[in-house]
Design a protein around this motif. Structure first.
Motif, short mmCIF file in Angstrom:
data_model
loop_
_atom_site.label_atom_id
_atom_site.label_comp_id
_atom_site.label_asym_id
_atom_site.label_seq_id
_atom_site.Cartn_x
_atom_site.Cartn_y
_atom_site.Cartn_z
N ARG A 122 33.02 37.17 40.55
CA ARG A 122 34.32 36.62 40.16
C ARG A 122 35.08 37.45 39.62
O ARG A 122 34.72 38.38 38.95
CB ARG A 122 33.80 35.37 39.36
N GLY A 162 38.89 38.28 37.49
CA GLY A 162 40.20 37.78 36.90
C GLY A 162 40.62 38.64 35.78
O GLY A 162 40.13 39.77 35.68
N PRO A 163 41.64 38.13 35.23
CA PRO A 163 42.12 39.06 33.83
C PRO A 163 40.99 39.41 32.70
O PRO A 163 41.15 40.54 32.25
CB PRO A 163 43.21 38.20 33.17
N SER A 164 40.07 38.56 32.76
CA SER A 164 38.96 38.92 31.83
C SER A 164 38.02 39.91 32.30
O SER A 164 37.13 40.32 31.39
CB SER A 164 38.48 37.73 31.19
N TYR A 210 44.41 44.83 36.86
CA TYR A 210 44.06 44.68 35.46
C TYR A 210 43.43 45.93 34.54
O TYR A 210 43.74 45.83 33.52
CB TYR A 210 42.89 43.36 35.41
N PRO A 215 36.73 33.45 28.62
CA PRO A 215 37.67 32.35 29.26
C PRO A 215 37.37 32.28 30.72
O PRO A 215 37.20 33.25 31.46
CB PRO A 215 39.13 32.64 28.76
N GLN A 216 37.24 31.13 31.18
CA GLN A 216 37.01 30.79 32.58
C GLN A 216 38.48 30.93 33.27
O GLN A 216 38.77 29.84 33.98
CB GLN A 216 36.20 29.53 32.93
N ASP A 217 39.01 31.91 33.41
CA ASP A 217 40.17 32.15 34.41
C ASP A 217 40.18 33.07 35.14
O ASP A 217 40.85 33.93 35.38
CB ASP A 217 41.34 32.57 33.27
N TRP A 218 39.10 32.79 36.15
CA TRP A 218 39.00 33.48 37.40
C TRP A 218 39.98 33.12 38.56
O TRP A 218 40.15 32.10 38.78
CB TRP A 218 37.49 33.06 37.77
N GLU A 219 40.66 34.28 39.11
CA GLU A 219 41.48 34.23 40.20
C GLU A 219 40.93 34.15 41.42
O GLU A 219 41.51 33.81 42.46
CB GLU A 219 42.56 35.26 39.94
#
Length: 162
Positions: free
Chosen positions: A84, A86-88, A155, A13-17
């Motif tokens: 990048r 994020g959570p993933s 994370y 998923p593209q949920d980069w913070e």
């Protein structure tokens, strides 16, 4: 990597913070493109200024300029580097393809003693370079390393608690 291969960038998923791109490498690449194109345009357009005994056609001129365009495109691959977070997990794009690693796979990120860029550390003394985080960027690279450590604490601990 040893047991689990990194997921393809499209599978995550593209949920980069946080996204970091190197500043120095982009500037250097664009300067290099400018120099390469100036040289190839100049020599391409001035190829038949004086007669040297060789018949120079317009196709020869376009070919020389085309070589400059091709070299410039290759140089511009250097501007793609990014990190990048994020959570993933961690997404590392060096030149061609992005590899995404889950937080439980990554041990950390460090600068090697004589390297030009940081590297992600994995179990079993494995690592991959992170071309986006370079010492030449100075404070920006330090900020990227700090942000990486913040995200890793946030994370990796959350995934280990589950």
């Amino acid at each position: 990597m040893s047991e689990a291969e990194p997921a393809a960038a499209e599978d995550v998923p593209q949920d980069w913070e946080y996204v970091y791109r190197p500043r120095w490498m982009r500037i250097a690449a664009w300067v290099a493109v400018g120099v390469v194109m100036a040289i190839h345009l100049t020599f391409g357009l001035l190829l038949d200024v004086s007669y040297t005994g060789v018949n120079v056609e317009w196709s020869d001129k376009f070919a020389l300029i085309g070589v400059g365009v091709l070299i410039s495109c290759v140089i511009l691959f250097l501007t793609r580097a990014r990190l990048r977070l994020g959570p993933s997990g961690v997404g590392v794009l060096n030149l061609v393809s992005e590899r995404v690693f889950a937080w439980d796979e990554v041990l950390g990120m460090e600068y090697p003693e004589k390297g030009f860029c940081a590297r992600l550390l994995f179990p079993g003394d494995e690592h991959i370079p992170v071309m986006a985080v370079q010492a030449r960027d100075g404070d920006l690279a330090v900020e990227a390393m700090s942000r990486f450590r913040e995200f890793q604490q946030k994370y990796a601990v959350a995934q280990n608690a589950e």
